[in-house]
Design a protein around this motif. Sequence first.
Motif, PDB file in Angstrom:
ATOM      1  N   GLY A 158       0.817  -1.200   0.000  1.00 49.95           N
ATOM      2  CA  GLY A 158       0.000   0.000   0.000  1.00 49.95           C
ATOM      3  C   GLY A 158       0.849   1.248   0.000  1.00 49.95           C
ATOM      4  O   GLY A 158       1.928   1.281   0.608  1.00 49.95           O
ATOM      5  N   GLN A 159       0.350   2.290  -0.674  1.00 48.78           N
ATOM      6  CA  GLN A 159       1.053   3.569  -0.743  1.00 48.78           C
ATOM      7  C   GLN A 159       0.031   4.703  -0.647  1.00 48.78           C
ATOM      8  O   GLN A 159      -0.702   4.963  -1.603  1.00 48.78           O
ATOM      9  CB  GLN A 159       1.846   3.686  -2.047  1.00 48.78           C
ATOM     10  N   PRO A 160      -0.069   5.382   0.511  1.00 46.94           N
ATOM     11  CA  PRO A 160      -0.988   6.517   0.618  1.00 46.94           C
ATOM     12  C   PRO A 160      -0.548   7.672  -0.272  1.00 46.94           C
ATOM     13  O   PRO A 160       0.653   7.880  -0.505  1.00 46.94           O
ATOM     14  CB  PRO A 160      -0.894   6.910   2.100  1.00 46.94           C
ATOM     15  N   SER A 161      -1.521   8.433  -0.767  1.00 49.75           N
ATOM     16  CA  SER A 161      -1.210   9.615  -1.564  1.00 49.75           C
ATOM     17  C   SER A 161      -0.678  10.717  -0.651  1.00 49.75           C
ATOM     18  O   SER A 161      -0.896  10.712   0.562  1.00 49.75           O
ATOM     19  CB  SER A 161      -2.448  10.107  -2.304  1.00 49.75           C
ATOM     20  N   GLU A 162      -0.005  11.673  -1.248  1.00 48.39           N
ATOM     21  CA  GLU A 162       0.575  12.757  -0.459  1.00 48.39           C
ATOM     22  C   GLU A 162      -0.483  13.593   0.238  1.00 48.39           C
ATOM     23  O   GLU A 162      -0.267  14.110   1.332  1.00 48.39           O
ATOM     24  CB  GLU A 162       1.452  13.637  -1.353  1.00 48.39           C
ATOM     25  N   ASP A 163      -1.658  13.732  -0.407  1.00 46.94           N
ATOM     26  CA  ASP A 163      -2.719  14.542   0.197  1.00 46.94           C
ATOM     27  C   ASP A 163      -3.597  13.749   1.168  1.00 46.94           C
ATOM     28  O   ASP A 163      -4.518  14.299   1.775  1.00 46.94           O
ATOM     29  CB  ASP A 163      -3.586  15.201  -0.877  1.00 46.94           C
ATOM     30  N   GLY A 164      -3.335  12.443   1.312  1.00 41.63           N
ATOM     31  CA  GLY A 164      -4.082  11.632   2.249  1.00 41.63           C
ATOM     32  C   GLY A 164      -5.491  11.285   1.830  1.00 41.63           C
ATOM     33  O   GLY A 164      -6.269  10.742   2.626  1.00 41.63           O
ATOM     34  N   LYS A 165      -5.829  11.541   0.574  1.00 41.86           N
ATOM     35  CA  LYS A 165      -7.196  11.310   0.111  1.00 41.86           C
ATOM     36  C   LYS A 165      -7.403   9.941  -0.533  1.00 41.86           C
ATOM     37  O   LYS A 165      -8.539   9.552  -0.800  1.00 41.86           O
ATOM     38  CB  LYS A 165      -7.599  12.399  -0.881  1.00 41.86           C
ATOM     39  N   SER A 166      -6.332   9.228  -0.787  1.00 38.65           N
ATOM     40  CA  SER A 166      -6.465   7.917  -1.427  1.00 38.65           C
ATOM     41  C   SER A 166      -5.262   7.053  -1.066  1.00 38.65           C
ATOM     42  O   SER A 166      -4.244   7.543  -0.562  1.00 38.65           O
ATOM     43  CB  SER A 166      -6.577   8.053  -2.954  1.00 38.65           C
ATOM     44  N   VAL A 167      -5.419   5.766  -1.344  1.00 36.47           N
ATOM     45  CA  VAL A 167      -4.340   4.803  -1.127  1.00 36.47           C
ATOM     46  C   VAL A 167      -4.288   3.880  -2.332  1.00 36.47           C
ATOM     47  O   VAL A 167      -5.307   3.302  -2.718  1.00 36.47           O
ATOM     48  CB  VAL A 167      -4.557   3.966   0.147  1.00 36.47           C
ATOM     49  N   ARG A 168      -3.120   3.771  -2.944  1.00 36.96           N
ATOM     50  CA  ARG A 168      -2.904   2.770  -3.988  1.00 36.96           C
ATOM     51  C   ARG A 168      -2.517   1.465  -3.316  1.00 36.96           C
ATOM     52  O   ARG A 168      -1.684   1.445  -2.407  1.00 36.96           O
ATOM     53  CB  ARG A 168      -1.809   3.213  -4.957  1.00 36.96           C
TER      54      ARG A 168
END
Length: 286
Positions: A256-266
């Motif tokens: 898992g890799q959270p986005s920088e803005d914290g709005k999504s996770v790949r």
Amino acid sequence: MTQDLDLAAWIGRSETVADRIGPTPVKALNATLDHPKAEAPDGTPLPPLWHWLYFLPLHQQSEIGPDGHAKRGGFLPPVPLPRRMWAGSQFEFRSPIRVGDAVERVSTIDNVTTKEGRTGKLVFVKVRHELRCNGASDAALVEFHDIVYREAKQPTDVEPPPQRAEEGAAWRRTIVPDDVLLFRYSALTFNGHRIHYDRKYVTEVEGYPGLIVHGPLIATLLMDLLRRNAPDADVASFRFKAVRPTFDLHPFQVNGQPSEDGKSVRLWAQDHEGWLTMEAVATLRG
């Protein structure tokens, strides 16, 4: 009438089933995913994707086909291809589903398409599920389920080239897909598909090298990785796509890799050789 037209006639068909969200499946999957033992009293919200523990396919034994699924026809179109796989899904989590809720699921055949692939004809069936709790008019959960049917594997088949999985994920977990894990998940979801537990069938009839790890199990493990690392995250939507089969022959990894803005996770899964097997994205509220 051609076969394609016959299959297209299933578009728009629907069925409605009801279930009550009981605590035992929740506690059983909690144990299967190796979480600490916990009770599940009324009001406990289901983690995302755990609704798959309910609305189980209760077909009569006499209705089961040679692959362990129900015989073709009925609600799903009677696709005349032997191999059936869960290709992916998309979800909107609109409001919580909780232990104790009485839930109605309305399922509709949204689309049926036929294509020619590398290994012959492919038929894609998209099913829309809407879940409503306690008589509510608005859906708590909307799911689109993508099913792909394929021709029998041939010795001359050329598989698509694998994709290398991304490296350096913030979250990682190694999963050992042993026979017991696959059996327990099959039992919890009342999934009789023999590719997940019958080694002789999956290798000699369908031509795979080992037991196939359930696509929904891998998707659940991806969401479970998010839950372990961001327990307070409120998931608004999720989508996943199966890229390559995962077999029980080796451990695999979920990432898992959270986005920088914290709005999504790949989120993605990879096999022991580093090839991408599933890719997904979860969007978060707040």
